[in-house]
Design an enzyme around this catalytic site. Structure first.
Site, PDB file in Angstrom:
ATOM      1  N   SER A 284       0.914  -1.425  -0.009  1.00 33.54           N
ATOM      2  CA  SER A 284       0.127  -0.006  -0.179  1.00 33.54           C
ATOM      3  C   SER A 284       0.750   1.151   0.085  1.00 33.54           C
ATOM      4  O   SER A 284       2.049   1.196   0.564  1.00 33.54           O
ATOM      5  CB  SER A 284      -0.775  -0.057   1.387  1.00 33.54           C
ATOM      6  OG  SER A 284      -1.462   1.310   1.449  1.00 33.54           O
TER       7      SER A 284
ATOM      8  N   TYR B 144      -1.975  -0.976  10.176  1.00 34.89           N
ATOM      9  CA  TYR B 144      -1.959  -1.556   8.713  1.00 34.89           C
ATOM     10  C   TYR B 144      -0.835  -1.028   7.826  1.00 34.89           C
ATOM     11  O   TYR B 144      -0.140  -2.024   7.231  1.00 34.89           O
ATOM     12  CB  TYR B 144      -3.258  -0.868   8.106  1.00 34.89           C
ATOM     13  CG  TYR B 144      -3.596  -1.042   6.587  1.00 34.89           C
ATOM     14  CD1 TYR B 144      -4.230  -2.475   6.185  1.00 34.89           C
ATOM     15  CD2 TYR B 144      -3.148  -0.098   5.579  1.00 34.89           C
ATOM     16  CE1 TYR B 144      -4.254  -2.609   4.642  1.00 34.89           C
ATOM     17  CE2 TYR B 144      -3.150  -0.261   4.361  1.00 34.89           C
ATOM     18  CZ  TYR B 144      -3.716  -1.365   4.010  1.00 34.89           C
ATOM     19  OH  TYR B 144      -4.033  -1.834   2.588  1.00 34.89           O
TER      20      TYR B 144
HETATM   21  N1  LIG Z   1      -8.509  -0.231  -1.721  1.00 38.04           N
HETATM   22  C1  LIG Z   1      -7.635   0.631  -1.266  1.00 38.04           C
HETATM   23  O1  LIG Z   1      -7.539   1.703  -1.406  1.00 38.04           O
HETATM   24  C2  LIG Z   1      -6.316  -0.135  -1.322  1.00 38.04           C
HETATM   25  C3  LIG Z   1      -5.000   0.751  -1.247  1.00 38.04           C
HETATM   26  C4  LIG Z   1      -3.648   0.032  -1.090  1.00 38.04           C
HETATM   27  C5  LIG Z   1      -3.573  -1.304  -0.882  1.00 38.04           C
HETATM   28  N2  LIG Z   1      -4.748  -2.110  -0.693  1.00 38.04           N
HETATM   29  C6  LIG Z   1      -4.621  -3.498  -0.555  1.00 38.04           C
HETATM   30  O2  LIG Z   1      -4.946  -4.287  -1.608  1.00 38.04           O
HETATM   31  C7  LIG Z   1      -5.401  -5.559  -1.606  1.00 38.04           C
HETATM   32  C8  LIG Z   1      -6.916  -5.690  -2.223  1.00 38.04           C
HETATM   33  O3  LIG Z   1      -7.632  -4.548  -1.817  1.00 38.04           O
HETATM   34  P1  LIG Z   1      -9.106  -4.063  -2.630  1.00 38.04           P
HETATM   35  O4  LIG Z   1      -9.304  -2.900  -2.259  1.00 38.04           O
HETATM   36  O5  LIG Z   1      -9.292  -4.938  -3.840  1.00 38.04           O
HETATM   37  O6  LIG Z   1      -9.864  -4.920  -1.476  1.00 38.04           O
HETATM   38  P2  LIG Z   1     -11.690  -5.350  -1.379  1.00 38.04           P
HETATM   39  O7  LIG Z   1     -12.122  -5.052  -2.885  1.00 38.04           O
HETATM   40  O8  LIG Z   1     -12.205  -4.851  -0.315  1.00 38.04           O
HETATM   41  O9  LIG Z   1     -11.487  -7.147  -1.737  1.00 38.04           O
HETATM   42  C9  LIG Z   1     -10.967  -7.745  -0.766  1.00 38.04           C
HETATM   43  C10 LIG Z   1     -10.597  -9.405  -1.111  1.00 38.04           C
HETATM   44  O10 LIG Z   1      -9.770  -9.663  -0.184  1.00 38.04           O
HETATM   45  C11 LIG Z   1     -10.612 -11.045   0.210  1.00 38.04           C
HETATM   46  N3  LIG Z   1     -10.331 -11.186   1.540  1.00 38.04           N
HETATM   47  C12 LIG Z   1     -10.773 -10.314   2.637  1.00 38.04           C
HETATM   48  N4  LIG Z   1     -10.332 -10.788   3.851  1.00 38.04           N
HETATM   49  C13 LIG Z   1      -9.752 -11.899   3.454  1.00 38.04           C
HETATM   50  C14 LIG Z   1      -9.042 -13.049   4.543  1.00 38.04           C
HETATM   51  N5  LIG Z   1      -9.211 -12.840   5.929  1.00 38.04           N
HETATM   52  N6  LIG Z   1      -8.848 -14.196   3.971  1.00 38.04           N
HETATM   53  C15 LIG Z   1      -8.875 -14.198   2.546  1.00 38.04           C
HETATM   54  N7  LIG Z   1      -9.385 -13.215   1.635  1.00 38.04           N
HETATM   55  C16 LIG Z   1      -9.619 -12.239   2.365  1.00 38.04           C
HETATM   56  C17 LIG Z   1     -12.147 -10.716  -0.175  1.00 38.04           C
HETATM   57  O11 LIG Z   1     -12.976 -11.782   0.002  1.00 38.04           O
HETATM   58  P3  LIG Z   1     -14.372 -11.877   0.155  1.00 38.04           P
HETATM   59  O12 LIG Z   1     -14.975 -11.356  -1.213  1.00 38.04           O
HETATM   60  O13 LIG Z   1     -14.929 -13.350   0.076  1.00 38.04           O
HETATM   61  O14 LIG Z   1     -14.919 -11.128   0.929  1.00 38.04           O
HETATM   62  C18 LIG Z   1     -12.015  -9.939  -1.455  1.00 38.04           C
HETATM   63  O15 LIG Z   1     -11.651 -10.872  -2.496  1.00 38.04           O
HETATM   64  C19 LIG Z   1      -5.633  -5.354   0.056  1.00 38.04           C
HETATM   65  O16 LIG Z   1      -4.427  -6.220   0.708  1.00 38.04           O
HETATM   66  C20 LIG Z   1      -5.479  -4.322   0.632  1.00 38.04           C
HETATM   67  O17 LIG Z   1      -4.856  -4.083   1.759  1.00 38.04           O
HETATM   68  C21 LIG Z   1      -5.885  -1.689  -1.018  1.00 38.04           C
END
Ligand SMILES: NC(=O)c1ccc[n+]([C@@H]2O[C@H](COP(=O)([O-])OP(=O)(O)OC[C@H]3O[C@@H](n4cnc5c(N)ncnc54)[C@H](OP(=O)(O)O)[C@@H]3O)[C@@H](O)[C@H]2O)c1
Length: 253
Positions: free
Chosen positions: A145, A158
């Site tokens: 991130s 985080y």
């Molecule tokens: N969005 C942002 O602003 C942002 C910025 C920087 C980094 N990130 C990172 O990018 C990655 C993806 O984020 P995103 O924004 O795409 O998230 P998202 O849309 O909330 O999707 C999260 C995904 O992770 C799965 N998940 C959540 N908790 C889990 C667990 N304990 N075990 C296994 N799977 C789990 C969810 O499965 P379900 O569908 O079954 O719930 C879903 O497929 C994460 O690592 C996050 O920290 C996000």
């Protein structure tokens, strides 16, 4: 690569950036084992979309915060590989994650443990567990991130966990180099997904504030990050190794 059918395992492939990466790979003919934690419905939709794009996919349940289940997951992954016509897989994307808004004042031991389990212990032990199933010459992308580089209020747990994943990426690259496996880390900026209650997408004040801190003048979407993950897994980026790539439109530069 030894098998003709190239396969990716993408944790958290049911929604957000993992979903987008899986669909980009499908358009390049790469099939995927995508994981979901709770949203089987969302995962099934991604499997259908991957098939429509001309590749194949299997969805498996996985909680990356529960390492005790990784052995069973590997057994299920082995069966899924057979379904997909391969014995081994080529690409691993450690993407699944959950947010934490703890400050130094209110962060609890339970939250520290939970975030450590999902963001560091999970990618570490899952990669370790799956390595025997991975082809030499494969590639790994870990997801960090922008908050590993920039301190932001309420991210004291985080942000540092993601910083640990960035360090882990370099250690993985060092130890997996002899197998020809490259390991890189993608650090997205603020991305409009369901993450953290959808705050970046759904809260206009937060969205506007983050956009104003971004050189390109907006927050990102999954479609800004998925292609970078897919690109890093392609042969075009074969000589890129142990690198952190921030995909954030130039935030807080
Ligand atoms: N969005 C942002 O602003 C942002 C910025 C920087 C980094 N990130 C990172 O990018 C990655 C993806 O984020 P995103 O924004 O795409 O998230 P998202 O849309 O909330 O999707 C999260 C995904 O992770 C799965 N998940 C959540 N908790 C889990 C667990 N304990 N075990 C296994 N799977 C789990 C969810 O499965 P379900 O569908 O079954 O719930 C879903 O497929 C994460 O690592 C996050 O920290 C996000």
């Amino acid at each position: 690569m030894t098998n003709e059918t190239r396969i990716a395992i993408i944790t958290g492939g049911s929604r957000g950036m993992g979903r987008d990466a899986a669909l980009r790979l499908a358009r390049r003919g790469i099939s995927s084992i995508i994981t979901y934690n709770e949203r089987r419905d969302a995962a099934d939709n991604v499997v259908s979309a991957i098939r429509e794009a001309g590749a194949d996919a299997v969805a498996l349940q996985l909680d990356v915060g529960k390492a005790a289940g990784f052995g069973d997951f590997a057994a299920h992954a082995r069966e899924a590989l057979t379904t997909l016509g391969a014995e081994r897989f080529d690409y691993l994307v450690n993407n699944a994650g959950t947010s934490s808004t703890a400050t130094l004042a209110d962060g609890t031991k339970a939250e520290l443990d939970a975030q450590f389990a999902v963001h560091f212990k999970g990618p570490y032990l899952l990669t370790q567990t799956l390595l025997p199933l991975m082809n030499d010459g494969g590639r790994i992308v870990n997801i960090s991130s922008g908050l590993a580089r920039v301190a932001f209020p309420g991210r004291t747990v985080y942000g540092p966990m993601k910083a640990a994943v960035e360090a882990l990426t370099r250690y993985m690259a060092l130890e997996l180099g002899p197998r020809g496996i490259a390991v890189n880390v993608v650090a997205p900026g603020a991305i409009a997904t369901d993450f953290s209650g959808g705050v970046v997408r759904d809260n206009p004040d937060v969205n506007k504030a983050l956009a104003s801190q971004t050189a390109l003048g907006r927050v990102g979407g999954p479609e800004d990050v998925g292609p970078v993950i897919a690109g890093l897994l392609s042969d075009d980026f074969g000589w890129v190794n142990a690198q952190r790539i921030e995909v954030a439109g130039g935030v807080q530069i």
